[in-house]
Design an enzyme around this catalytic site. Structure first.
Site, PDB file in Angstrom:
ATOM      1  N   ASP A 142       0.855  -1.189   0.000  1.00 42.19           N
ATOM      2  CA  ASP A 142       0.000   0.000   0.000  1.00 42.19           C
ATOM      3  C   ASP A 142       0.890   1.239   0.000  1.00 42.19           C
ATOM      4  OD1 ASP A 142      -2.003  -1.816   0.161  1.00 42.19           O
ATOM      5  OD2 ASP A 142      -2.746  -1.196   2.136  1.00 42.19           O
ATOM      6  N   ASP A 177     -15.370  -3.663  -0.630  1.00 40.78           N
ATOM      7  CA  ASP A 177     -14.889  -3.338   0.714  1.00 40.78           C
ATOM      8  C   ASP A 177     -16.106  -3.080   1.583  1.00 40.78           C
ATOM      9  OD1 ASP A 177     -12.275  -3.355  -0.406  1.00 40.78           O
ATOM     10  OD2 ASP A 177     -12.592  -1.303  -1.097  1.00 40.78           O
TER      11      ASP A 177
END
Length: 240
Positions: free
Chosen positions: A8, A129
């Site tokens: 990330d 998500d």
């Protein structure tokens, strides 16, 4: 089952967030490129890269860094975060990205999703998500009133072949994945499911493999040395 070490990128650094909270991030390296090479040296067959800056802004903020990761690692990488246009998808694929992940745009721009799936087919994945079963968008900053299971059905009708399913409340907590929810998702669709969020132990990975998931994304547990990538790969290598 394929394992995807997670990289990330935020402000040019490799970070891990807790429950998607940008204020609760920990820096694990100044060079995401070096981190990518580390995972490859330990046997990784694929990488999961997220442009966290892009997830907030809708721009490919770390595009050049992602290109360098694709070139230097020479293994398939899937990339998400801020992808909002066909042009961005084409650009990522042109620089060596294997699969582009649509998240917010899959919810907010069905036309884009349809175009992308029709044009790029298996090169497109969708990230679902969820927080308490509801789909979150905009880098997890906003929660919609759309049930994840309902979105899943729509994606199947469109022809999406792979999804990344993340339980936000599990992400970065090192408390194990939401097996119950993942089983519901797996049973509800023929789409290949990649699990994300909370995967912490070798037993977690073994259980996900037994559930016959397509893949699993490993993040914080790798960076905190809670689990060893080489060990995990030994568990999953007999399944492609």
């Amino acid at each position: 089952m394929i394992l995807f070490p997670a990289i990330d990128i935020l402000n040019g650094k490799c970070v891990r967030l807790i429950q998607g909270d940008y204020a609760k991030g920990k820096i694990y390296g100044d060079s995401p490129i070096n981190i990518a090479e580390r995972w490859v040296s330990r046997g990784a067959d694929a990488l999961h890269v997220v442009d966290l800056d892009g997830a907030k802004t809708g721009k490919s903020s770390n595009r050049d860094m992602i290109k360098e990761i694709a070139i230097k690692t020479d293994i398939p990488i899937q990339v998400g975060g801020g992808v909002r246009s066909i042009e961005q998808i084409e650009d990522y694929l042109s620089i060596g990205v294997e699969r582009v992940i649509l998240g917010t745009s899959a919810m907010k721009n069905p036309r884009l999703l349809n175009l992308a799936v029709n044009r790029f087919k298996e090169k497109i994945a969708v990230s679902i998500d969820a927080r308490n079963g509801l789909v979150a968008t905009d880098g997890w900053l906003k929660v919609s009133n759309v049930l994840a299971i309902d979105l899943l059905k729509q994606l199947e009708e469109i022809g999406v072949q792979k999804i990344i399913y993340t339980d936000i409340l599990k992400d970065g907590m090192l408390q194990g994945p939401n097996f119950k929810e993942l089983q519901v998702i797996q049973n509800a669709t023929s789409i290949q499911v990649i699990a994300s969020g909370g995967i912490t132990t070798l037993e977690d990975v073994k259980k996900l493999k037994e559930m016959k998931l397509y893949g699993a994304i490993i993040g914080k547990a790798l960076y905190d040395n809670s689990i060893d990538l080489t060990e995990l790969l030994e568990v999953t290598q007999d399944v492609g």
